[in-house]
Each structure stands twice: as structure tokens, then as C-alpha cells.
Design a protein around this motif. Structure first.
Motif, PDB file in Angstrom:
ATOM      1  N   SER A   1       0.831  -1.207   0.000  1.00  0.00           N
ATOM      2  CA  SER A   1       0.000   0.000   0.000  1.00  0.00           C
ATOM      3  C   SER A   1       0.868   1.262   0.000  1.00  0.00           C
ATOM      4  O   SER A   1       0.526   2.241  -0.665  1.00  0.00           O
ATOM      5  CB  SER A   1      -0.946  -0.002   1.201  1.00  0.00           C
ATOM      6  OG  SER A   1      -0.215   0.039   2.405  1.00  0.00           O
ATOM      7  N   GLU A   2       2.000   1.255   0.700  1.00  0.00           N
ATOM      8  CA  GLU A   2       2.914   2.407   0.675  1.00  0.00           C
ATOM      9  C   GLU A   2       3.479   2.611  -0.728  1.00  0.00           C
ATOM     10  O   GLU A   2       3.557   3.751  -1.214  1.00  0.00           O
ATOM     11  CB  GLU A   2       4.047   2.198   1.672  1.00  0.00           C
ATOM     12  CG  GLU A   2       3.640   2.301   3.121  1.00  0.00           C
ATOM     13  CD  GLU A   2       4.761   1.947   4.078  1.00  0.00           C
ATOM     14  OE1 GLU A   2       5.912   1.781   3.612  1.00  0.00           O
ATOM     15  OE2 GLU A   2       4.487   1.830   5.276  1.00  0.00           O
ATOM     16  N   GLN A   3       3.885   1.531  -1.368  1.00  0.00           N
ATOM     17  CA  GLN A   3       4.459   1.639  -2.708  1.00  0.00           C
ATOM     18  C   GLN A   3       3.423   2.103  -3.713  1.00  0.00           C
ATOM     19  O   GLN A   3       3.724   2.881  -4.615  1.00  0.00           O
ATOM     20  CB  GLN A   3       5.055   0.290  -3.142  1.00  0.00           C
ATOM     21  CG  GLN A   3       5.869   0.377  -4.410  1.00  0.00           C
ATOM     22  CD  GLN A   3       7.080   1.278  -4.258  1.00  0.00           C
ATOM     23  OE1 GLN A   3       7.796   1.218  -3.269  1.00  0.00           O
ATOM     24  NE2 GLN A   3       7.309   2.125  -5.249  1.00  0.00           N
ATOM     25  N   GLN A   4       2.179   1.669  -3.554  1.00  0.00           N
ATOM     26  CA  GLN A   4       1.122   2.112  -4.465  1.00  0.00           C
ATOM     27  C   GLN A   4       0.865   3.609  -4.315  1.00  0.00           C
ATOM     28  O   GLN A   4       0.650   4.301  -5.314  1.00  0.00           O
ATOM     29  CB  GLN A   4      -0.162   1.321  -4.205  1.00  0.00           C
ATOM     30  CG  GLN A   4      -0.110  -0.086  -4.750  1.00  0.00           C
ATOM     31  CD  GLN A   4      -1.330  -0.900  -4.377  1.00  0.00           C
ATOM     32  OE1 GLN A   4      -2.045  -0.586  -3.437  1.00  0.00           O
ATOM     33  NE2 GLN A   4      -1.564  -1.985  -5.114  1.00  0.00           N
ATOM     34  N   SER A   5       0.916   4.125  -3.086  1.00  0.00           N
ATOM     35  CA  SER A   5       0.715   5.567  -2.908  1.00  0.00           C
ATOM     36  C   SER A   5       1.881   6.347  -3.515  1.00  0.00           C
ATOM     37  O   SER A   5       1.673   7.399  -4.124  1.00  0.00           O
ATOM     38  CB  SER A   5       0.538   5.912  -1.432  1.00  0.00           C
ATOM     39  OG  SER A   5       1.729   5.680  -0.718  1.00  0.00           O
ATOM     40  N   LYS A   6       3.111   5.842  -3.365  1.00  0.00           N
ATOM     41  CA  LYS A   6       4.262   6.494  -3.997  1.00  0.00           C
ATOM     42  C   LYS A   6       4.116   6.477  -5.520  1.00  0.00           C
ATOM     43  O   LYS A   6       4.413   7.474  -6.188  1.00  0.00           O
ATOM     44  CB  LYS A   6       5.560   5.792  -3.602  1.00  0.00           C
ATOM     45  CG  LYS A   6       6.000   6.036  -2.188  1.00  0.00           C
ATOM     46  CD  LYS A   6       7.287   5.285  -1.893  1.00  0.00           C
ATOM     47  CE  LYS A   6       7.675   5.370  -0.444  1.00  0.00           C
ATOM     48  NZ  LYS A   6       8.897   4.582  -0.150  1.00  0.00           N
ATOM     49  N   ASN A   7       3.663   5.355  -6.045  1.00  0.00           N
ATOM     50  CA  ASN A   7       3.490   5.231  -7.497  1.00  0.00           C
ATOM     51  C   ASN A   7       2.436   6.200  -8.018  1.00  0.00           C
ATOM     52  O   ASN A   7       2.591   6.764  -9.101  1.00  0.00           O
ATOM     53  CB  ASN A   7       3.125   3.799  -7.870  1.00  0.00           C
ATOM     54  CG  ASN A   7       4.292   2.848  -7.728  1.00  0.00           C
ATOM     55  OD1 ASN A   7       5.424   3.241  -7.526  1.00  0.00           O
ATOM     56  ND2 ASN A   7       3.989   1.556  -7.825  1.00  0.00           N
ATOM     57  N   GLU A   8       1.364   6.401  -7.258  1.00  0.00           N
ATOM     58  CA  GLU A   8       0.325   7.349  -7.670  1.00  0.00           C
ATOM     59  C   GLU A   8       0.875   8.776  -7.728  1.00  0.00           C
ATOM     60  O   GLU A   8       0.577   9.525  -8.661  1.00  0.00           O
ATOM     61  CB  GLU A   8      -0.858   7.275  -6.713  1.00  0.00           C
ATOM     62  CG  GLU A   8      -1.684   6.023  -6.852  1.00  0.00           C
ATOM     63  CD  GLU A   8      -2.764   5.903  -5.785  1.00  0.00           C
ATOM     64  OE1 GLU A   8      -2.929   6.867  -5.010  1.00  0.00           O
ATOM     65  OE2 GLU A   8      -3.420   4.861  -5.734  1.00  0.00           O
TER      66      GLU A   8
END
Length: 106
Positions: free
Chosen positions: A37-44
Motif C-alpha cells: 500500500s505504501e508503494q502504491q501511494s508512492k506510485n500514484e
């Protein structure tokens, strides 16, 4: 009979140990879910930044308005028939005549 119950309880604990603490445990799955979930927010955030940069590149390639705006703001360029006027504000700390208080006799 009591010894059999203890042995079976220990066997259940030994069999469930990898489920709770081992390499593929619930704890590890929860940690990986948090990292995901942290990586997905960074990717967004990075995707939004990339989209903004892509839009700027399209503007620079397609029209002259963006190029003209950058030339004016960043390079200080003006058009051929324009007049550039720069207004400088007078600082309040220095006197207008250029004489400082230390050089004025008492």
C-alpha cells in the motif's frame, strides 16, 4: 491419557508455528500488504508528476505559447516591438541622498 493430550497439543503447536511465525506467516503477509500500500501511494504520486511533465512536453511540442511563456519568465526575453520597463523599489534602510547617519556632523 494426560501424556497423549500434551503430546497432541505440542504437535498442534509445532504444526501451526510456520503459519504464525514462519516465512509465509500471517505477520509477514501483513507486513508485505503494508509495504504494497505504501508503494502504491508512492506510485500514484509519481504518476501524477509524470502526467504533468508529459503535458508540459506536449505543450512545448505543439504550441508556441508555452515556449513564449518560458522564454519570458525564465530567460527574460521580450518580443521585437515590446518595451521592457523595470521598476525598482527604493529601500527604506538607505537614505535617498546616499549620505549615511555616521557622516553627518552634529
Amino acid at each position: 491419557m494426560r501424556l497423549l493430550a500434551i503430546v497432541l497439543a505440542l504437535l498442534i503447536i509445532v504444526l501451526q508455528w510456520p503459519l504464525w511465525v514462519g516465512k509465509g506467516s500471517w505477520l509477514r503477509a501483513w507486513q508485505l500488504d503494508q509495504q504494497l500500500s505504501e508503494q502504491q501511494s508512492k506510485n500514484e504520486k509519481l504518476k501524477a508528476r509524470n502526467d504533468a511533465l508529459a503535458a508540459e512536453v506536449r505543450d512545448l511540442k505543439a504550441g508556441t505559447d508555452a515556449i513564449e511563456e518560458r522564454a519570458r519568465n525564465e530567460l527574460g526575453m521580450i518580443r521585437r516591438d515590446e518595451v521592457f520597463m523595470q521598476v525598482l523599489e527604493r529601500r527604506a534602510s538607505t537614505p535617498a541622498s546616499g549620505v549615511t547617519a555616521a557622516t553627518v556632523p552634529n
